[in-house]
Every structure is written in structure tokens, then in C-alpha cells.
Design a protein around this motif. Structure first.
Motif, PDB file in Angstrom:
ATOM      1  N   ALA A   1     -14.748  31.177  32.545  1.00  0.00           N
ATOM      2  CA  ALA A   1     -13.597  32.094  32.449  1.00  0.00           C
ATOM      3  C   ALA A   1     -13.092  32.169  31.005  1.00  0.00           C
ATOM      4  CB  ALA A   1     -12.473  31.615  33.372  1.00  0.00           C
ATOM      5  N   THR A   2     -13.080  31.018  30.339  1.00  0.00           N
ATOM      6  CA  THR A   2     -12.594  30.965  28.951  1.00  0.00           C
ATOM      7  C   THR A   2     -13.490  31.809  28.038  1.00  0.00           C
ATOM      8  OG1 THR A   2     -11.841  28.726  29.411  1.00  0.00           O
ATOM      9  CG2 THR A   2     -11.974  29.371  27.084  1.00  0.00           C
ATOM     10  N   LEU A   3     -14.797  31.622  28.183  1.00  0.00           N
ATOM     11  CA  LEU A   3     -15.721  32.377  27.324  1.00  0.00           C
ATOM     12  C   LEU A   3     -15.662  33.870  27.652  1.00  0.00           C
ATOM     13  CD1 LEU A   3     -18.828  29.989  27.160  1.00  0.00           C
ATOM     14  CD2 LEU A   3     -16.855  30.130  25.630  1.00  0.00           C
ATOM     15  N   GLU A   4     -15.485  34.190  28.936  1.00  0.00           N
ATOM     16  CA  GLU A   4     -15.407  35.613  29.315  1.00  0.00           C
ATOM     17  C   GLU A   4     -14.120  36.255  28.775  1.00  0.00           C
ATOM     18  OE1 GLU A   4     -18.119  35.265  33.363  1.00  0.00           O
ATOM     19  OE2 GLU A   4     -16.052  35.969  33.546  1.00  0.00           O
ATOM     20  N   LEU A   5     -13.023  35.516  28.872  1.00  0.00           N
ATOM     21  CA  LEU A   5     -11.767  36.064  28.325  1.00  0.00           C
ATOM     22  C   LEU A   5     -11.915  36.298  26.817  1.00  0.00           C
ATOM     23  CD1 LEU A   5      -8.692  36.753  28.523  1.00  0.00           C
ATOM     24  CD2 LEU A   5      -8.276  34.359  27.913  1.00  0.00           C
ATOM     25  N   MET A   6     -12.505  35.345  26.126  1.00  0.00           N
ATOM     26  CA  MET A   6     -12.632  35.478  24.667  1.00  0.00           C
ATOM     27  C   MET A   6     -13.604  36.597  24.270  1.00  0.00           C
ATOM     28  SD  MET A   6     -10.469  33.552  23.241  1.00  0.00           S
ATOM     29  CE  MET A   6     -10.844  33.016  21.576  1.00  0.00           C
TER      30      MET A   6
END
Ligand code: NAD
Ligand code: AKB
Length: 300
Positions: A220-225
Motif C-alpha cells: 500500500a505504501t509503495l502504491e500510494l507513493m
């Protein structure tokens, strides 16, 4: 080429986020930092000692490694924060302000900063807690997260920065140990089941909390970024949902595999913290804005 700085990288989240960032940016592109050295001599990547309260040191590190993005993870979590509120305020707030100021001055393109379900409090709706609702936390950790969200939104709007954030639920994984939170029991219970066959739970058996499997949180973190900035309407921090469960449900799941496993419930000060947090989270704003599909593992 992007060069990524990660603060607090030796903690529960950083231990799993750094390897994922290394896959994306290469070992040479990720500078893992913390205020103490890694255990052992052979850290798998680049490591640099960095205290987030030392603004000059952050500045030097950013210049030295030509940093273009920061993942600012260093913090004191909820249970430890209640034991030393002044220290929690300093690390969680002064550390964030240092990072934001330096990012602004250095023209750093993107910053990630984690918030938490701890932004909610006793008067927030308990179930499917919405993105925008009453946020009156009664823990110092929650207060620093609400203030941190507002600070990030201020920098985003005032200085046209790109600071992105998620309100993580309790993170559960098997590769790294948690560091002083209220949801830590959900990791510790597995280690104790394997090590000693018994566990004393600091929360009452029916205390349901929002949780997430660590690989889902990392994804989720990498997708948000990676999401298009134009689609991100929330300038504070996005609700993020995985699963919800209570201690008695983990116990029942472990007992299916370890029939002799014993649990005792001895709620301590963490019970009061947990009781002030939601049971479950509504993350429809995140799904709408950046189409996250991070829950496949948690739900599977
Ligand atoms: P953690 O306690 O495991 O790790 C935090 C790290 O910060 C530690 O390695 C610690 O040494 C470091 N640190 C503390 N003070 C520092 C300082 N002055 N300078 C530099 N480093 C310092 O925490 P975590 O679980 O990895 O959490 C990372 C972030 O994610 C935090 O902002 C936390 O609030 C947030 N978060 C975590 C969870 C979770 O369940 N793990 C849930 C919601 C939000
Ligand atoms: C904690 O329990 O403090 C963290 C969190 C939910 O922010 N795991």
C-alpha cells in the motif's frame, strides 16, 4: 535517479519496507538510517546513523547522498509514548518538523510519513470509522499523529509539497518485531506460542482492533507513493483497512495448530488505549483516489 532516505529504518516497518524499496531503487539507491546501529556487522545495504532530532545531521545526510525522497518512519509508538509523553512529543513532532523543513529547503520531491488509527479517539465512530470524523485522541501518541497530519497538510498546501501518508492499522508480520505499541500483542502471541507455549495478553479477550498484514502495508505504501499526485485529494492521511480481530480469535486460530497453547488475559494500561481506538476502518477514500488493492493477502 531517485535516492531514498529512510529514518527509523531498523523498526518493525522499516525492516520490511527497506528491502521492498531496495527492489525498486536498488541497494545503492536506499539509505537506511536509525539512531542506533543495526545488530550484526553485515547490514544488507547502505546504513547511516541518524538521529531525527539532529537537524544539521539530517541536512548533511541529504546532501551527502543526494536524497530525492524521504520515508520518515522514526517515532515512539503508543504504549512507550504513554510512559514518556515529553520524549514522544519531541521525537514524533520535532523529528517530523525537522524532516519537513529540510525537505522544503532542499526541494525534496516526495516525503512519506506514517500516521495511525491512533488519530481516532473515544468519540470517533467505533465501526467502519470514516476518513473524516471526530478525531479527539486521548493518548499522547494519537495527539502527535493528529498534529503531524495537520502539519503535513499545511506544508502540502503552503509550500506546494508532496507529503503522502497512511493511517496504518496495527501491523502484523513474522519478519520483524514491533517496538512498543498497543497492537504488539498480535505479533508477540505467535512468538510466545512457539517459544513457551503460553501468553499473557495485555488486552481483554474481546478487544477488536484494525490490523494489517505487513506485506499489504508495504505494498500500500509503495502504491500510494507511485500514485498520480493529481488523484490524491486527501492532504492529511488516508484511512487504510485490512482485517479486524480480537485476542480470543488469534488464540482460537493458534490453538488449532498448537492444541496445548495457553492464554491468560491480564489487561493493563494498553487496554485503555485500545478501547479508545476503532474496531474497524472505512478506507473507501483511499480506494477511490488511488485504487488500492492491498487487502488481497490480509483477506486471503
Ligand atoms: P518501531 O518502534 O518498530 O521503529 C521506530 C524506529 O524509530 C526504531 O528503530 C527507533 O530506533 C527509531 N527511532 C526512535 N527515535 C529516533 C530518533 N530520535 N532518531 C532516529 N530514529 C529513531 O516503529 P514501527 O512499527 O516501525 O513504526 C514506524 C512508523 O509507522 C511510526 O511512525 C509509527 O507511528 C507508524 N505506525 C506503525 C504501526 C505498526 O503497527 N507498526 C501502526 C501505525 C503506524
Ligand atoms: C501502536 O499500537 O502504537 C501502533 C499503531 C496502531 O499505531 N501499532
Amino acid at each position: 535517479m531517485d535516492h531514498i532516505l529512510v529514518t527509523g529504518s531498523l523498526g518493525q516497518l522499516g525492516s520490511e519496507l527497506v528491502p521492498a524499496l531496495q527492489v525498486k531503487y536498488g541497494r545503492i539507491g536506499v539509505i537506511a538510517t536509525d539512531n542506533h546501529p543495526p545488530a550484526g556487522d553485515d547490514y544488507p545495504g547502505q546504513f547511516h546513523l541518524l538521529d531525527v532530532l539532529n537537524k544539521a545531521a539530517i541536512q548533511e545526510t541529504i546532501e551527502k547522498y543526494q536524497i530525492t525522497q524521504i520515508y520518515h518512519l522514526a517515532a515512539i509508538l503508543s504504549a512507550n509514548a504513554e510512559k514518556n509523553p515529553a520524549l514522544a512529543w519531541r521525537i514524533n513532532m520535532d523529528g517530523l518538523l525537522n524532516v519537513l523543513e529540510i525537505a522544503r529547503e532542499a526541494g525534496i520531491s516526495k516525503v512519506f510519513w506514517p500516521s495511525s488509527i491512533a488519530v481516532f479517539g473515544p468519540d470517533s465512530p467505533k465501526t467502519h470509522t470514516p476518513q473524516n470524523t471526530l478525531m479527539n485522541p486521548n493518548t499522547i501518541y494519537g495527539i502527535t499523529k493528529v498534529a503531524g497530519e495537520k502539519l503535513c497538510a499545511y506544508y502540502n498546501e503552503k509550500f506546494d509539497m508532496d507529503i503522502r501518508s497512511l493511517r496504518y492499522p496495527g501491523l502484523v508480520g513474522y519478519k520483524s518485531l514491533p517496538g512498543g505499541g498497543t497492537t504488539d500483542y498480535a505479533v508477540e502471541i505467535y512468538h510466545q506460542a512457539a517459544r513457551s507455549g503460553s501468553f499473557t495478553c495485555p488486552l481483554a479477550e474481546n478487544t477488536a482492533l484494525p490490523m494489517m498484514y505487513m506485506p499489504d502495508a508495504v505494498r500500500a505504501t509503495l502504491e500510494l507513493m507511485a500514485a498520480d499526485k493529481k488523484s490524491l485529494c486527501v492532504k492529511t492521511s488516508y484511512n487504510l483497512a485490512g482485517i479486524s480481530f480480537a485476542p480470543k480469535e488469534i488464540y482460537a486460530a493458534i490453538v488449532r495448530h498448537c492444541p496445548d497453547f495457553m492464554i491468560a488475559y491480564s489487561p493493563d494500561f494498553r487496554q485503555q488505549i485500545a478501547a479508545s481506538w476503532p474496531d474497524s476502518i472505512d478506507d473507501s477514500a483511499a480506494q477511490k483516489d488511488w485504487n488500492g488493492k492491498w487487502r488481497t493477502i490480509s483477506k486471503g
